[in-house]
Enzyme design. Structure first.
Site, short mmCIF file in Angstrom:
data_model
loop_
_atom_site.label_atom_id
_atom_site.label_comp_id
_atom_site.label_asym_id
_atom_site.label_seq_id
_atom_site.Cartn_x
_atom_site.Cartn_y
_atom_site.Cartn_z
N LYS A 78 2.36 -7.40 -9.33
CA LYS A 78 1.91 -6.02 -9.14
C LYS A 78 0.77 -5.71 -10.11
O LYS A 78 0.78 -6.16 -11.26
CB LYS A 78 3.10 -5.07 -9.37
CG LYS A 78 2.80 -3.60 -9.04
CD LYS A 78 4.05 -2.73 -9.22
CE LYS A 78 3.74 -1.26 -8.92
NZ LYS A 78 4.93 -0.40 -9.03
N SER A 158 6.00 2.92 -5.29
CA SER A 158 4.62 2.53 -5.54
C SER A 158 4.37 1.03 -5.35
O SER A 158 3.22 0.60 -5.22
CB SER A 158 4.24 2.92 -6.97
OG SER A 158 5.03 2.19 -7.91
N SER A 182 10.56 3.02 -7.06
CA SER A 182 9.37 2.30 -6.60
C SER A 182 9.56 0.82 -6.30
O SER A 182 8.64 0.17 -5.84
CB SER A 182 8.23 2.47 -7.61
OG SER A 182 7.70 3.76 -7.54
#
Length: 495
Positions: A78, A158, A182
């Site tokens: 990420k 997210s 998330s």
């Protein structure tokens, strides 16, 4: 069978048996990534690093029978994790061009164990969002579609890029972060497994901060076993992170016995929300019966302060964000606005932050600054902190009363279309976190497991919540649920 569709566990076994090489596995993933630009999951590609790491992993596997489980396993990282010399901009224009001179503790641990980095993954800007629509890179797209409908769907947020990449077989696993859901919400939206560990289980050092008392990194994988393996590689004490717990990391994979007889599962009555789709209610009941059939005792429980969780979260998280994001001022690194003649330092701050931050980040920074301001600190921030303590006490009470894990839905719906909620009241988007934020406020471990499909053919997930530091037991309950649900559906390839 394409090598990129292997699970981490299967790939590990084949690598150790020398049936495949890490280079072959990595090339299969790189080829899949090249053909999946429509998903916009990978936003910084690092094929040279991946190939070099794969070659090093093969050399290690040739000479060492006891190479770590992640040796040679291709992963996506990420964009919130700082990776040395590789763009790390948290999905924000304000960090455009930022290449850290250091490695986050988690990525350093993964690379030390021989894992391969394929590239950096799309995400909501500074992890603020539930749909991956606030990213500077544009939307990440869910590989799933509704029946024959061509509408592009959100992969959740997210960690939307991570979820999309794992679900589409672009990587064998990915790192995510979870501040209010998330990891778990995107996992549920894309039919994969996502774990939010106990706060302090994984180091936050080198992970770009959103809300420091809530943020926690975790694994996103196709199976519970893979989640156990990847969590093992991510977890551990880090003296560089003052919130990292000096607690031994057990062998999570070895704890997947599939036996939960004699355990007690709590079903919280407060999670039965008005307007919850019948499909999610039905799935929750089916999950309850699956655990009962496996020998667990089912008990109704009460978590009375649940209804205050969302408002408390959306005071605490923006307050911490406004403090953390104050460092992005155009002086030290990242974007700096062009100044007009006569502009001073105040104008530089204002123009840089106005240009660099997106609308959702600005909204949360303003909320956070407001609730921390002198006249409102007690009315909002301190009150939210007290509510947080009550939510934590609710969980402590039920765990002390003999509950081993708690079963809830993971999300209030299946994946929605990109743009479908963008023009709505922001609060409607925040409601996506209704089942997940309590876990962050209480610092507990949680896991989302795919458990079925809705009428449109989209995945739905169930969430299990565990006791602090009991990720092993939680993973074992999830393993039982995963086997009973038998979820094997994959998105039909359109990209």
């Amino acid at each position: 069978m394409s090598l990129n569709t292997l699970t981490i566990a299967d790939a590990r076994d084949k690598l150790r048996a020398r049936e495949i090489t890490a280079v072959e596995l990595t090339e299969a993933c790189l080829t899949a990534i090249e053909g999946a630009s429509a998903l916009n999951a990978f936003v910084h590609h690092t094929p040279e690093i991946a190939r070099a790491q794969a070659e090093a992993a093969d050399a290690r596997l040739q000479g060492d029978d006891e190479a770590p489980a992640l040796c040679g396993i291709p992963l996506g990282i990420k964009d919130l994790f700082c990776t040395k010399g590789v763009a790390s901009q948290a999905g924000s224009n304000i960090l455009k061009g930022f290449r850290p001179e250091y490695e986050s503790t988690i990525t350093a641990q993964l690379f030390a164990s021989g894992a391969v980095m394929l590239g950096k993954l799309n995400m909501d800007e500074f992890a603020m969002g539930s749909s991956n629509e606030t990213s500077a890179y544009g939307n990440a797209v869910n590989p799933w579609r509704r029946g024959n409908d061509d509408t592009a769907l959100t992969p959740g947020g997210s960690s939307g890029g991570s979820a999309s990449a794992v679900a589409a077989d672009l990587c064998l696993g990915a790192t995510g972060t979870d501040t209010g859901g998330s990891i778990r919400q995107p996992a549920a939206f894309t039919g994969i497994t996502g774990v939010k560990p106990t706060y302090g289980r994984c180091s936050r050092w080198g992970v770009i901060a959103f809300a420091s008392s809530l943020d926690q990194a975790g694994p996103m994988t196709r199976t519970v076993r893979d989640a156990a393996i990847l969590l093992q590689g991510m977890a551990g004490h880090d003296p560089k992170d003052s919130t990292s717990a000096d607690i031994p990391v057990p062998d999570f994979e070895a704890m997947l016995t599939g036996d939960i007889r004699g355990t007690t599962i709590g079903i919280p009555r407060e999670y039965r929300m008005d307007g919850m789709p019948d499909e999610i209610e039905t799935l929750w009941k089916q999950g309850t019966e699956m655990l009962r059939d496996a020998g667990a005792t089912i008990r109704d429980i009460s978590l009375p302060h649940t209804k205050y969780a969302l408002p408390a979260y959306y005071v605490i998280a923006p307050a911490e964000a406004s403090s953390n994001l104050a460092r992005y001022d155009g002086v030290r690194y990242g974007h700096r606005a062009r100044l007009a003649e006569g502009d001073g330092i105040t104008e530089m701050y204002e123009k840089t932050r106005a240009e660099g931050f997106g609308a959702e980040v600005k909204r949360r920074v303003m909320i956070g600054t407001y609730v921390l301001s002198a006249g409102f600190y007690d009315a909002y921030y301190n009150r939210a902190r007290k509510v947080r303590s009550l939510i934590k006490r609710d969980f402590e009470t039920v765990f002390a009363d003999g509950i081993d894990a708690i079963l809830t839905p993971a999300t209030p719906s299946s994946a929605f279309g990109l743009g479908e909620m963008a023009d709505a009241d922001p609060v409607a988007m925040y409601l996506n976190d209704v089942f997940t934020v309590t876990v962050n406020l209480a610092g507990l471990p949680g896991i989302a497991v795919p458990a079925g499909l809705d009428a449109q053919g989209l995945p739905l997930g169930l969430q299990l919540i565990g006791k602090p530091w009991a990720e092993g037991e939680l993973l074992n309950h999830a393993y039982v649920l995963e086997r009973a649900a038998g979820f094997v559906s994959k998105p039909a390839r359109w990209w």
